[in-house]
Design a protein around this motif. Sequence first.
Motif, mmCIF file in Angstrom:
data_model
loop_
_atom_site.group_PDB
_atom_site.id
_atom_site.type_symbol
_atom_site.label_atom_id
_atom_site.label_comp_id
_atom_site.label_asym_id
_atom_site.label_seq_id
_atom_site.Cartn_x
_atom_site.Cartn_y
_atom_site.Cartn_z
ATOM 1 N N GLN A 175 -3.692 3.885 3.187
ATOM 2 C CA GLN A 175 -3.755 3.840 2.098
ATOM 3 C C GLN A 175 -5.756 4.801 2.688
ATOM 4 O OE1 GLN A 175 -2.349 5.606 -1.325
ATOM 5 N NE2 GLN A 175 -1.288 5.968 0.902
ATOM 6 N N GLU A 216 0.743 -1.593 0.312
ATOM 7 C CA GLU A 216 -0.222 -0.541 0.133
ATOM 8 C C GLU A 216 0.725 0.957 0.175
ATOM 9 O OE1 GLU A 216 -3.288 0.517 0.002
ATOM 10 O OE2 GLU A 216 -3.162 -1.629 -0.433
ATOM 11 N N ASN A 218 -2.022 8.864 -2.674
ATOM 12 C CA ASN A 218 -2.134 8.581 -3.628
ATOM 13 C C ASN A 218 -3.198 10.100 -4.583
ATOM 14 O OD1 ASN A 218 -3.957 7.201 -6.058
ATOM 15 N ND2 ASN A 218 -3.769 5.716 -5.179
ATOM 16 N N SER A 224 -4.381 9.706 -7.488
ATOM 17 C CA SER A 224 -5.527 10.324 -7.737
ATOM 18 C C SER A 224 -7.386 10.073 -7.789
ATOM 19 C CB SER A 224 -6.058 8.404 -8.670
ATOM 20 O OG SER A 224 -5.210 9.037 -9.569
ATOM 21 N N SER A 225 -7.175 8.830 -6.344
ATOM 22 C CA SER A 225 -7.777 8.698 -5.122
ATOM 23 C C SER A 225 -7.654 10.144 -3.625
ATOM 24 C CB SER A 225 -7.556 7.516 -4.846
ATOM 25 O OG SER A 225 -6.692 7.577 -3.287
ATOM 26 N N GLY A 226 -6.529 10.035 -3.251
ATOM 27 C CA GLY A 226 -6.465 11.266 -2.362
ATOM 28 C C GLY A 226 -6.038 9.648 -1.396
ATOM 29 N N ALA A 227 -6.285 8.497 -1.783
ATOM 30 C CA ALA A 227 -5.878 7.455 0.163
ATOM 31 C C ALA A 227 -4.542 8.093 0.747
ATOM 32 C CB ALA A 227 -5.860 6.380 -0.843
ATOM 33 N N TRP A 237 -6.645 -5.435 -3.062
ATOM 34 C CA TRP A 237 -7.045 -4.153 -1.990
ATOM 35 C C TRP A 237 -7.924 -4.919 -1.300
ATOM 36 C CZ3 TRP A 237 -13.043 -3.630 -1.137
ATOM 37 C CH2 TRP A 237 -13.329 -4.268 -1.824
ATOM 38 N N LEU A 259 -8.752 5.968 3.001
ATOM 39 C CA LEU A 259 -9.769 6.449 1.879
ATOM 40 C C LEU A 259 -10.969 6.743 2.717
ATOM 41 C CD1 LEU A 259 -9.541 8.274 -0.980
ATOM 42 C CD2 LEU A 259 -10.675 6.074 -1.769
ATOM 43 N N PRO A 260 -11.338 8.534 2.866
ATOM 44 C CA PRO A 260 -10.022 8.683 2.788
ATOM 45 C C PRO A 260 -9.414 9.167 4.376
ATOM 46 C CG PRO A 260 -12.695 9.936 3.773
ATOM 47 C CD PRO A 260 -12.931 8.419 3.791
#
Length: 232
Positions: A183, A164, A173, A175-178, A231, A185-186
Amino acid sequence: MSRISVRGFAVASATAVTAVGSVVGVASGSTAQNNDAEATAADATLLADMPAGQQAQVQTASLTQQADVQAIAADVSAKKDAEEAARKAAAQTAIEKKDAAEKAAKAAQEAKEREEAEAKASRSASTASFPVQSSYTVAQIQAMARQVVPSDQWTCFSNIVDHESSWNYRAVNPSSGAYGLFQALPGSKMSSVGADWQTNPGTQIKWGLNYMNERYGSPCGAWSFWQANKWY
């Protein structure tokens, strides 16, 4: 039929019956079998006085009765064998059921112990106190994690973090903001453990271990899911 032949037929018939009695006595273990045998020998002399045709009829009847007695004895023996086989089968079934019950009880106890260990680890993660620093090395973060992750779950836990974030507690991340080691999210969901979730890997470790235990039962449960889905 002459008087003699009638008498002889009667004696011969008695001889046949006595002979059958001997067979029954032998089959049943009767103490009277010797007397029966002696009576049979005595009556056999009288049988010799009968005409040949009548002797054949009497002897046939005697053999038939003997065969019937032997058949009955065989039936009794077969019944005993069947009862013994049924008894042994019932005993074996009882043993198998007992073994299955003991295995089930053992499995249930082991599952309970695992749950208690995981719950204890989860509580330890929630209450663990880590020193606050301005920055942390990978070795320091891993040392913090080892304080709360059960030894038998460490490899699974470490594998997830490796994939991760590579142990980068500030990883984002694009792309996702993780965010962080796991990681999340959020990333803000880690605030349930501590307000310093962005800068303190200890807070992230507490959250990550609790998440794995609550959602997958353990870090190894989470790793198994991760391997199948990439994941978790």
